[in-house]
Design a protein around this motif. Structure first.
Motif, mmCIF file in Angstrom:
data_model
loop_
_atom_site.group_PDB
_atom_site.id
_atom_site.type_symbol
_atom_site.label_atom_id
_atom_site.label_comp_id
_atom_site.label_asym_id
_atom_site.label_seq_id
_atom_site.Cartn_x
_atom_site.Cartn_y
_atom_site.Cartn_z
ATOM 1 N N HIS A 101 21.491 -50.513 9.169
ATOM 2 C CA HIS A 101 21.937 -51.865 8.822
ATOM 3 C C HIS A 101 22.043 -52.735 10.087
ATOM 4 N N PRO A 102 21.971 -54.065 9.918
ATOM 5 C CA PRO A 102 22.092 -54.961 11.082
ATOM 6 C C PRO A 102 23.499 -54.909 11.671
ATOM 7 N N LYS A 103 23.563 -55.028 12.997
ATOM 8 C CA LYS A 103 24.839 -54.871 13.693
ATOM 9 C C LYS A 103 24.960 -55.828 14.871
ATOM 10 N N ILE A 104 26.207 -56.030 15.263
ATOM 11 C CA ILE A 104 26.541 -56.649 16.543
ATOM 12 C C ILE A 104 27.210 -55.563 17.371
ATOM 13 N N GLU A 105 26.782 -55.424 18.615
ATOM 14 C CA GLU A 105 27.414 -54.452 19.494
ATOM 15 C C GLU A 105 28.536 -55.128 20.268
ATOM 16 N N ALA A 106 29.710 -54.516 20.233
ATOM 17 C CA ALA A 106 30.818 -54.952 21.087
ATOM 18 C C ALA A 106 30.700 -54.166 22.392
ATOM 19 N N TRP A 107 30.791 -54.875 23.529
ATOM 20 C CA TRP A 107 30.616 -54.219 24.821
ATOM 21 C C TRP A 107 31.519 -54.864 25.853
ATOM 22 N N ASP B 36 34.448 -53.180 31.586
ATOM 23 C CA ASP B 36 35.389 -52.219 32.172
ATOM 24 C C ASP B 36 35.498 -50.909 31.385
ATOM 25 N N ALA B 37 34.876 -50.812 30.217
ATOM 26 C CA ALA B 37 34.913 -49.569 29.444
ATOM 27 C C ALA B 37 33.968 -48.523 30.025
ATOM 28 N N ASP B 38 33.044 -48.965 30.889
ATOM 29 C CA ASP B 38 32.149 -48.054 31.609
ATOM 30 C C ASP B 38 31.292 -47.193 30.675
ATOM 31 N N ASN B 39 30.788 -47.807 29.608
ATOM 32 C CA ASN B 39 29.883 -47.131 28.679
ATOM 33 C C ASN B 39 28.518 -47.808 28.723
ATOM 34 N N PRO B 40 27.467 -47.054 28.434
ATOM 35 C CA PRO B 40 26.140 -47.681 28.421
ATOM 36 C C PRO B 40 25.985 -48.614 27.234
ATOM 37 N N LEU B 41 25.127 -49.577 27.389
ATOM 38 C CA LEU B 41 24.795 -50.499 26.312
ATOM 39 C C LEU B 41 23.876 -49.777 25.327
ATOM 40 N N ILE B 42 24.136 -49.932 24.038
ATOM 41 C CA ILE B 42 23.317 -49.306 22.997
ATOM 42 C C ILE B 42 22.119 -50.190 22.661
ATOM 43 N N ALA B 43 22.302 -51.492 22.716
ATOM 44 C CA ALA B 43 21.318 -52.472 22.243
ATOM 45 C C ALA B 43 19.895 -52.282 22.777
ATOM 46 N N PRO B 44 19.682 -52.000 24.053
ATOM 47 C CA PRO B 44 18.300 -51.932 24.549
ATOM 48 C C PRO B 44 17.413 -50.939 23.800
ATOM 49 N N ASP B 45 18.001 -49.892 23.250
ATOM 50 C CA ASP B 45 17.220 -48.866 22.551
ATOM 51 C C ASP B 45 17.402 -48.909 21.041
ATOM 52 N N ASP B 46 18.024 -49.961 20.516
ATOM 53 C CA ASP B 46 18.324 -50.007 19.078
ATOM 54 C C ASP B 46 18.021 -51.388 18.503
ATOM 55 N N PRO B 47 16.908 -51.534 17.796
ATOM 56 C CA PRO B 47 16.546 -52.848 17.238
ATOM 57 C C PRO B 47 17.447 -53.301 16.090
ATOM 58 N N THR B 48 18.283 -52.412 15.539
ATOM 59 C CA THR B 48 19.197 -52.851 14.476
ATOM 60 C C THR B 48 20.366 -53.645 15.044
ATOM 61 N N MET C 290 25.623 -58.106 -2.441
ATOM 62 C CA MET C 290 26.628 -57.763 -1.452
ATOM 63 C C MET C 290 25.918 -57.588 -0.106
ATOM 64 N N GLN C 291 26.288 -58.401 0.863
ATOM 65 C CA GLN C 291 25.699 -58.330 2.197
ATOM 66 C C GLN C 291 26.476 -57.322 3.047
ATOM 67 N N VAL C 292 25.761 -56.669 3.948
ATOM 68 C CA VAL C 292 26.352 -55.657 4.828
ATOM 69 C C VAL C 292 26.009 -56.014 6.260
ATOM 70 N N TYR C 293 27.007 -55.957 7.137
ATOM 71 C CA TYR C 293 26.782 -56.210 8.557
ATOM 72 C C TYR C 293 27.737 -55.337 9.354
ATOM 73 N N GLY C 294 27.257 -54.804 10.464
ATOM 74 C CA GLY C 294 28.062 -53.865 11.235
ATOM 75 C C GLY C 294 28.545 -54.400 12.559
ATOM 76 N N VAL C 295 29.608 -53.785 13.032
ATOM 77 C CA VAL C 295 30.112 -53.959 14.391
ATOM 78 C C VAL C 295 30.126 -52.556 14.976
ATOM 79 N N THR C 296 29.396 -52.373 16.062
ATOM 80 C CA THR C 296 29.290 -51.041 16.643
ATOM 81 C C THR C 296 29.560 -51.110 18.132
ATOM 82 N N GLY C 297 29.581 -49.964 18.766
ATOM 83 C CA GLY C 297 29.844 -49.877 20.199
ATOM 84 C C GLY C 297 30.602 -48.595 20.479
ATOM 85 N N TRP C 298 30.784 -48.321 21.756
ATOM 86 C CA TRP C 298 31.508 -47.126 22.159
ATOM 87 C C TRP C 298 33.008 -47.371 22.114
#
Length: 163
Positions: free
Chosen positions: A107-113, A116-128, A1-9
């Motif tokens: 787990h591995p993820k794709i960040e949704a960004w 206009d939501a005016d939130n910082p990007l998570i990716a630069p500090d998160d290798p997952t 079973m493969q696991v993949y995430g979608v993350t973001g603010w």
């Protein structure tokens, strides 16, 4: 079973992307389950219903079943929230589990960004975070996809997971 995430603010487009990815992967013949983390009080039951009354009376678990679906509700009653791995172990085997939230899990993820939501990007500090799905080009050291390019994002996840 493969696991993949979608993350973001909040308001980044996570849920819409999840919905489109589930539809895309199932159209490709894959069996997909989802797991979503909520930061607020969630109740899938309704006050006054029999199952709600069972829980209110003190039941630890209530399994609600019909001809169309079933749901197992577990009351923590002050206990610790289960870990992501414990929750994944509750799922039946499928080809892919898409996880919404759980941004601090490994787990591995794709960040949704969205710009206009005016939130910082998570990716630069998160290798997952393996890629970013965005509405505007970013200066970033990993793949970027248009937030609405579901096929390209699904292709990327397919390649990453070996599905």
């Amino acid at each position: 079973m493969q696991v993949y995430g979608v993350t973001g603010w909040k308001n980044a487009g996570k849920t819409g992307l999840m919905e489109r990815l589930v539809a895309e992967f199932t159209s490709r013949g894959l069996r997909v389950s989802t797991l979503k983390h909520a930061h607020h009080k969630v109740d899938v039951d309704q006050p006054g219903r029999d199952s709600y009354r069972h829980r209110e009376a003190g039941a630890h678990q209530v399994l609600l079943a019909s001809e169309n679906r079933w749901a197992l509700m577990t009351e923590l009653r002050g206990g610790q929230e289960p870990s992501l791995s414990d929750l994944l172990a509750q799922l039946e085997p499928v080809d892919l589990v898409l996880i919404e939230g759980y941004k601090r899990e490994p787990h591995p993820k794709i960040e949704a960004w969205r710009s206009d939501a005016d939130n910082p990007l998570i990716a630069p500090d998160d290798p997952t975070i393996r890629a970013v799905a965005t509405d505007t080009p970013l200066d970033l050291d990993r793949p970027q996809f248009d937030l609405d390019d579901t096929v390209a994002i699904a292709d990327f996840i397919t390649k990453e997971t070996g599905l």
